[in-house]
Structure formats: C-alpha cells, structure tokens
Design an enzyme around this catalytic site. Structure first.
Site, PDB file in Angstrom:
ATOM      1  N   LYS A 116      21.719 102.424  21.775  1.00 57.75           N
ATOM      2  CA  LYS A 116      21.167 101.710  20.627  1.00 57.75           C
ATOM      3  C   LYS A 116      21.227 100.212  20.907  1.00 57.75           C
ATOM      4  O   LYS A 116      22.267  99.681  21.290  1.00 57.75           O
ATOM      5  CB  LYS A 116      21.988 102.062  19.386  1.00 57.75           C
ATOM      6  CG  LYS A 116      21.380 101.652  18.058  1.00 57.75           C
ATOM      7  CD  LYS A 116      22.235 102.235  16.932  1.00 57.75           C
ATOM      8  CE  LYS A 116      21.646 101.955  15.557  1.00 57.75           C
ATOM      9  NZ  LYS A 116      22.446 102.613  14.494  1.00 57.75           N
ATOM     10  N   GLU A 155      22.053 111.416  15.664  1.00 55.25           N
ATOM     11  CA  GLU A 155      22.760 110.239  16.172  1.00 55.25           C
ATOM     12  C   GLU A 155      24.266 110.484  16.112  1.00 55.25           C
ATOM     13  O   GLU A 155      24.785 111.017  15.131  1.00 55.25           O
ATOM     14  CB  GLU A 155      22.418 109.006  15.331  1.00 55.25           C
ATOM     15  CG  GLU A 155      23.147 107.747  15.805  1.00 55.25           C
ATOM     16  CD  GLU A 155      22.955 106.571  14.857  1.00 55.25           C
ATOM     17  OE1 GLU A 155      22.779 105.450  15.354  1.00 55.25           O
ATOM     18  OE2 GLU A 155      23.000 106.767  13.629  1.00 55.25           O
ATOM     19  N   CYS A 184      18.630 106.235  14.477  1.00 53.74           N
ATOM     20  CA  CYS A 184      18.739 105.674  13.132  1.00 53.74           C
ATOM     21  C   CYS A 184      17.669 104.612  12.869  1.00 53.74           C
ATOM     22  O   CYS A 184      16.490 104.881  12.995  1.00 53.74           O
ATOM     23  CB  CYS A 184      20.148 105.122  12.939  1.00 53.74           C
ATOM     24  SG  CYS A 184      20.648 104.862  11.231  1.00 53.74           S
TER      25      CYS A 184
END
Length: 358
Positions: A130, A48, A165
């Site tokens: 995200k 990430e 994540c």
C-alpha cells in the site's frame, strides 16, 4: 499476453480472519484456498490484511491502550520468507489456483500492508505494498516504495490487478491500472463499520456502505473491469480479542455483510451476503463481456488524451542505503521482491528450506 482462459470461476473471501494468531490465520487461508479449488475456481481473492486481521482497534483506542494490541499484532505478522508463506504457496499449487493474498508483512523491524499474487505453480509473480497507510494506520504500517507499486499483471486468465482499501478510490492508481488494460480487479477491503455508527463530523466515506456500494462499483465502471471485493467479517469472539479491558463490546453485525462482486459495467453480480455469512462469493467471469464496456470508454486507450493529460509513475526502489556498482558504474539496487525472498520459484524455496533443516 493473450489470455489462455477467457471463461472461469472466481471467488472473493467474505470471512473472519484469525485475529492476532499467525498459525490460525494461515490455517484459515489454506482452508479457503482449498474450498475455492474444490469449487473449480481459477482465482481467489482475500481481503486487505487478512493475515493476521485488520487492526481496526487502532481506530478505537488511545496510545496506551494500543500498545499490548500492537505488540501482539507485530508478533503475529507474516514474514514473506517463512515456512508459513511456503505453506500458503503450496496450497495454491495443490489447487492450481491464482491467489491474491493481503497480509501484514514483517520486513526487518517494520510492517507493511502487502498484497501478493501467487500463481497456480505456487510462484509469487507480484509483490506490492500500500503506497500510503490511511490515517491511524500510519501508527502501525510503513509506506510502499517504487518497485512495490505495480498492481496489474499479465496472466493466463487475463490482466489481473489488486489494490488495498482506499487505494481503490485513488484516481491516480485507477488511471495507472486502466493504462495497463486491467480486466479483472481485486478491491481488497478490511473490516469496516456500517453507517449506523456514523457520527458527525466523521465523513460518510468512512463507513462500509460508501466503500462497498459506491467506491467499488465506481472502480469497475472507470476501469471497465470485473471487480471482486473481498471483505473481512467479525464475530463476538473477534470483538473481544480486539477490545481492551474496560471498553464496551460492540455488536459484530455492524461490521459484516459487505462482500461484493461487480461486472465491468458496474452491475452487482452476486447477492449481498447476510450479516452472519462466512464463506466465498462466487462469480463466473467471461473476459469477452468487457469488450462493449471498453468500446464505449477505455480510459487507458481510445477514450483518453495523453497529449493533454499524462501520469508520471516512478517504479524505482528508494533505499535508505545504496551501494556503488563498481563493475557497471552507478548504483546497485536489489528489488524488494528479491530482498524479502519471494522471487524464487516455490520448488527452489522448498529445496532451500530442506537444505537448511539438514
């Protein structure tokens, strides 16, 4: 699509990014793509926010201390339609490799936690953001929208997916990926402190061990997918770059050694890397190994009850400003991947860049 290649080698990056330095970040990205290509890999997975590194300093500083770091971070984030991105795409093409890349995407005046999948032809076949930045990350990044939610794609090496994540802990995103028949997953992780830093009342879920050895194998088990977990590492020099003047410098080892790769039944497939390891974790993937795992529990198929439980997913883009479609009626939308300049084939992008330079 039926996979053309069922057996192949893949790599997960366990290395230090080029902190606050876009050009160094791109250099390191291309280096690891080249290394994976030399090793015969068909897929490489980056952590990430690999470019220009995860802003872990945001967890350590107050508002005033964060401002110089935030400015430098924004200055070195990666615009999607850029020469730097073209160089990365060219590296994927040169090595004939699939690349899952995580980066801080600069779009107009906002940053997003973005992942793209680059094909062996250098084309971007998936662009996602995200869906919700975590805690203090919201001071740095915006949220994805409907058309940047998709995480799973059909490829010649299987149905490949990637999440960032704690998205890998999100039961709804996992359910969505399972419904799409995901076979190989990239659980991209940032830089994370170890359990020795844990102080009550901070939850155990906020340390590396919980995410490397509980969350990630749980994803593999629940979706029945090979799961690669690339992680960032940090050196003493990286600690200095991420620490404001006057703050105590931490031991970098508390952040390192977390890269993992799990089989579809949750078994660990590679030795845990040493604290000072900088490199690639390799795994031999055989998609046929997924059959028996999914025959027991396929939560996207025979082991689910959609007549009882269903998930509503909206993949439409939500724009601040929309335009009337006067030809067809209704509202005209531009896909995010088109607007940020990633949907054009690499060869077309290169031709356009050459025209602009003339």
């Amino acid at each position: 699509m039926v996979p053309v290649l069922k057996k192949y080698k893949a790599a997960a990056v366990n290395a230090e990014p080029g902190w606050f330095d876009l050009q160094e970040s791109v250099r390191r990205t291309i280096h690891w793509i080249d290394e994976a290509g030399k090793a015969g890999c068909k897929l490489i997975a980056f952590p990430e926010l690999w470019i220009p590194g995860y802003p872990y300093w945001a967890w350590k500083v107050n508002y005033q201390e964060s401002l110089p770091l935030l400015k430098k971070y924004r200055e070195n984030s990666l615009p999607s339609d850029s020469d730097e991105m073209r160089r990365i795409r060219e590296a994927a093409k040169a090595n004939k490799i699939w690349v899952s890349l995580g980066y801080s995407e600069l779009d107009l005046a906002s940053l997003y936690t973005t992942q793209i999948m680059i094909s062996p032809a250098g084309d971007v076949i998936n662009h996602r953001r995200k869906i919700k930045a975590t805690h203090v990350e919201r001071l740095v990044f915006g949220d994805g929208t409907g058309d940047t939610t998709e995480s799973v794609m059909d490829t010649e090496i299987g149905r490949i997916g990637h999440l960032n994540c704690w998205e890998n802990m999100n039961p709804f995103l996992k359910a969505y990926a399972a419904s799409l028949g995901e076979q190989v997953h990239i659980a991209a992780w940032p830089l994370y402190p170890g359990k020795e830093t844990l102080k009550y009342p901070d939850p155990y879920t906020n340390v590396a061990e919980a995410n490397a050895d509980l969350v990630t194998p749980a994803y593999a088990i629940e979706t029945g997918s090979f799961t690669l977990a690339p992680w960032q590492t940090i050196t003493a020099e990286g600690i200095k770059l991420n620490t404001p003047p006057g703050k105590e410098l931490e031991d970098p080892n508390i952040y390192n050694g977390n890269g993992r790769i799990f089989g579809p039944d949750g078994q660990n497939l590679v030795p845990h890397p040493d604290k000072d390891f900088q490199g690639l974790l390799f795994v031999d993937i055989d998609l046929d190994e997924i059959h028996l795992t999914k025959s027991l529990a396929d939560f996207g198929g025979h082991y689910m009850r959609p007549d009882l439980i269903r998930l509503l997913v909206d993949t439409n883009r939500k724009d601040l400003v929309v335009h009337e479609d006067r030809v067809n009626g209704g509202v005209a939308y531009t896909r995010t991947i088109d607007r940020v300049g990633l949907s054009a084939p690499l060869d077309a992008s290169a031709t356009e860049a050459q025209s602009e330079s003339v």
